[in-house]
Each structure stands twice: as structure tokens, then as C-alpha cells.
Design a protein around this motif. Structure first.
Motif, mmCIF file in Angstrom:
data_model
loop_
_atom_site.group_PDB
_atom_site.id
_atom_site.type_symbol
_atom_site.label_atom_id
_atom_site.label_comp_id
_atom_site.label_asym_id
_atom_site.label_seq_id
_atom_site.Cartn_x
_atom_site.Cartn_y
_atom_site.Cartn_z
ATOM 1 N N LEU A 22 0.819 -1.209 0.000
ATOM 2 C CA LEU A 22 0.000 0.000 0.000
ATOM 3 C C LEU A 22 0.852 1.258 0.000
ATOM 4 C CD1 LEU A 22 -2.839 -1.010 2.486
ATOM 5 C CD2 LEU A 22 -2.992 -0.777 -0.001
ATOM 6 N N VAL A 25 1.650 1.673 -3.571
ATOM 7 C CA VAL A 25 0.500 2.198 -4.309
ATOM 8 C C VAL A 25 0.390 3.700 -4.108
ATOM 9 C CG1 VAL A 25 -2.027 2.210 -4.412
ATOM 10 C CG2 VAL A 25 -0.794 0.035 -4.307
ATOM 11 N N TRP A 253 -6.089 -5.255 -2.402
ATOM 12 C CA TRP A 253 -6.777 -4.709 -3.567
ATOM 13 C C TRP A 253 -7.926 -3.795 -3.154
ATOM 14 C CZ3 TRP A 253 -3.714 -5.375 -7.425
ATOM 15 C CH2 TRP A 253 -2.875 -6.497 -7.452
ATOM 16 N N SER A 256 -6.287 -0.540 -2.026
ATOM 17 C CA SER A 256 -5.712 0.175 -3.176
ATOM 18 C C SER A 256 -6.795 0.900 -3.965
ATOM 19 C CB SER A 256 -4.979 -0.812 -4.091
ATOM 20 O OG SER A 256 -3.881 -1.408 -3.436
ATOM 21 N N CYS A 311 3.275 -6.777 -3.922
ATOM 22 C CA CYS A 311 3.471 -6.027 -2.681
ATOM 23 C C CYS A 311 4.952 -5.833 -2.369
ATOM 24 C CB CYS A 311 2.795 -6.752 -1.510
ATOM 25 S SG CYS A 311 0.995 -6.618 -1.518
#
Length: 385
Positions: A22, A25, A253, A256, A311
């Protein structure tokens, strides 16, 4: 990031793999945001479109940072961890890429012609002073000779370093003060900081009608930047003390997608209300939604090889990407201005090249510079025999 960088976990503790992902992301979304920021800047300050609230990634980085630092170090104070050892670890983790960002920023500044945004020529001595100060993390006050771009940036050779400056402050406060607090006292501190942050954003104290503050050293920006760091940083630590995982499938997911949607919410016009609706939205994100996303992300586990590899890769490049991408953005902004390109439809091939090129640059910096340098520094200063 997670502290905008990856926090150094205790050697015996597992990583929160999804939080690493994350963090990556969020770093990719920052890069995306800065591309659209460039289009806005080239057009003379028109509103940023598409990823309108991308600057909230910084606040998300801070809450990740507080969580993983608390997780890694809270139970080591008075045992294997001293204040000096903690500072060494943080410097080794953060500072090599800060120096790389400064070097790249200096190179790209000269590639632009060594001029401010208004075309004023900057003396080479001023650029060298800016580079030296940035390497030692001495911020520029607006108007000093080494504030070489002329738009007030705290670190004019690599603008996003302002958030790392506050990250350092957070680390210092954690080592000297916050880790000593009882959970009850930390809860009170988080509550007071949350109230202050909500007031700052919803009543538009900065005058920006957004929380994109901290990048320059005027009074409001320093105060706002400190609040942006202190609340999520301490909230992350509080969550780490209370954390108990729950069963969440597809957590990476889900989180994200939620981050992407939040960052793409259009700018909210306030109208005649004394309350900033845009600031209220940002306060809700930072005070409530980000803590929930952190809890979900820390609870989840990768269940397949693909997710695990994604990840890991995103976590690995997240800090280098954040630390080195903006010098390239300066060149991109200058190119947009020179070519009078103001929309993504006009500039998408170069924008895509900048996006992918920055990811490649971050990976090369990680493998060829950051990891070897940190390994050497760790051996020399932490693993002495």
C-alpha cells in the motif's frame, strides 16, 4: 512514506507485507498526481484534475510510518534499543536516498539552465549552497539566496523532501518523548491533535482551501505541516498498540481501490459557507478513513504468489520513488511550459515516459545505490564486532 520510507522492523519480526504494498500504491499515486500538477503549473495555475487529492498520500505515509515504527521499536526500548542506536537506524534508512535526491535535483536544475521559474539566472555558488544545505537537511527560508527556484520551496532542489523533514521531526519526538507515553496518554495526545487538524482543515486556516501545506517555511505552512505529520504519525502508533488482526480477504486490492477513489474525488467547492467542504473531506480521510485502511491492510495477508510479488516490489521501490522522482518532474514541467502543453491529451506520450522512467530510476537507485550503501553503513555503524 510508511515513513515515506520503509521502517526498519526488528530482525525477528515479520513485515506487514500488505502495508509495504500500500505504501508503494500511494507512491505511484503521488507520481501520477505530480504529472497533473505539472499540467496545472504549465497552464498558469489552473485546478489540478483527475487525481485531485493526490497530496493526501503524504498523510497516509505518515500513519503507516507511525504504525510500523511503533511495531518495530516499542518493545525494544530499555532492552536492545538506545536513543543513539535508534537515530543511527533511521539515518541509515532514510538519508542515503535524501542525498541521492539532492544530487539528481542539482543535475536537473543545471539541465534546465540554472534559472528560476521566472527566468532569473541563479549563481552557481547559490546552487552549491542549496545542495550542501539540503544534504544536511537545512531548509531554505523563502527569499534566501539558496532558495534557487524562487517559489518558496523548503528544499528547492527536491521539493517533496519537506515531508521527510517532518518525518525526521516525528522520529526525534518518538525517540525522546512519544514512546514513553502510556497508552492512555497517547490516546489523549491523538485526540487533541485530531481536533487541531480538523480545525485547521475545515476552517481553512491556511487559506489554500486544502491541506497541501508544509512545503515552505512560513508560519502557517510549518504549523500545518507539523499537524499533518503529528496526528497521523501518533495515530499510527496508537493503532499499533491496540492492533488485533481481523480476517479480510483481498485486503490489498480493496485498500488500493479505495485510495485511488479518494484521491480522485474532485475538488469540492465551498461557496459561501464558513466551513471548507474540501477541507472537511480531507479531515474525514485523515482522521477516519486512513486509520481504517491501515487496520484492514495490516490484517490482510497475500494468498497468492502474484499478490505477494506485487506487494514486495511496490514496497521496495516506494521510498526511492518518492525520494527521486521530483527532479525529473522539474524537467517535465519545464518541457510543458516550453511547448505550451496544458492537457494530458497533448502530453500523454511524454507523461507516460516520465511515469515509467521514474519507476525504472527508482528501481536502479534501490539496487545500485540504496541497498549497497545501507548494507555498508549498517555493517560499519550497527554491526560492529
Amino acid at each position: 512514506m510508511q515513513n515515506i520510507s520503509s521502517a526498519a522492523y526488528a530482525d525477528s519480526k515479520p513485515h506487514y507485507e500488505l502495508l509495504d504494498g500500500l505504501r508503494g500504491v500511494a507512491a505511484l499515486l503521488v507520481l501520477f498526481y505530480h504529472i497533473f500538477e505539472g499540467l496545472s503549473f504549465a497552464a498558469g495555475g489552473t485546478p489540478i484534475t483527475v487525481i485531485n487529492h493526490g497530496y493526501l498520500a503524504v498523510d497516509f505515509f505518515f500513519i503507516l510510518s507511525g504504525f510500523v515504527i511503533s511495531y518495530a521499536y516499542d518493545d525494544r526500548w530499555g532492552k536492545t534499543m538506545t536513543t543513539g542506536n535508534f537515530f543511527k537506524r533511521r539515518l541509515i534508512r532514510l538519508h542515503p536516498m535524501i542525498i541521492m535526491g539532492v544530487i539528481l535535483g542539482t543535475i536537473t536544475f543545471f539541465l534546465q539552465g540554472g534559472v528560476q521559474w521566472d527566468g532569473t539566472k541563479v549563481a552557481t555558488s547559490a546552487v552549491m549552497l542549496a545542495m550542501l544545505c539540503a544534504m544536511f537537511f537545512i531548509p531554505a527560508v523563502p527569499g534566501v539566496s539558496y532558495e534557487v527556484r524562487g517559489n518558496g520551496e523548503m528544499f528547492p532542489l527536491n521539493g517533496p523532501s519537506w515531508s521527510l523533514f517532518f518525518e525526521y521531526i516525528g522520529n526525534i519526538l518518538y525517540a525522546l518523548f512519544i514512546h514513553r507515553l502510556s497508552t492512555k496518554a497517547l490516546t489523549v495526545l491523538v485526540g487533541l491533535l485530531g481536533i487541531a487538524l480538523a480545525w485547521f482543515t475545515t476552517f481553512n486556516v491556511s487559506g489554500y482551501d486544502m491541506i497541501g501545506v508544509g512545503w515552505t517555511l512560513d508560519t502557517v505552512n510549518f504549523f500545518g505541516g507539523a499537524l499533518r505529520m503529528l496526528f497521523p504519525f501518533s495515530m499510527g502508533m496508537l493503532l499499533a498498540r491496540h492492533f488485533k488482526p481481523m480476517n479480510v480477504r483481498g485486503a490489498f486490492w480493496i485498500c488500493s481501490v479505495i485510495l485511488l477513489l479518494l484521491f480522485c474525488v474532485p475538488y469540492i467547492v465551498t461557496g459561501n459557507s464558513p466551513i471548507s467542504l474540501n477541507g472537511l473531506f480531507e479531515a474525514i480521510c485523515i482522521l477516519f478513513i486512513f486509520p481504517v485502511l491501515l487496520w484492514i491492510g495490516a490484517s490482510g495477508k497475500t494468498t497468492d504468489n502474484f499478490s505477494s510479488r506485487v506487494c514486495k516490489f511496490l514496497g521496495d521501490i516506494s521510498y526511492p520513488l518518492y525520494a527521486v522522482h521530483y527532479p525529473i518532474m522539474y524537467l517535465f514541467y519545464a518541457w510543458l511550459i516550453d511547448h505550451k502543453l496544458y492537457t494530458i491529451a497533448e502530453a500523454w506520450p511524454m507523461a507516460l515516459a516520465v511515469y515509467l522512467g521514474n519507476i525504472l530510476l527508482a528501481y536502479l537507485c534501490l539496487k545500485l545505490y540504496d541497498e549497497p550503501v545501507r548494507k555498508w553503513l549498517t555493517k560499519k555503524f550497527l554491526n560492529k564486532k
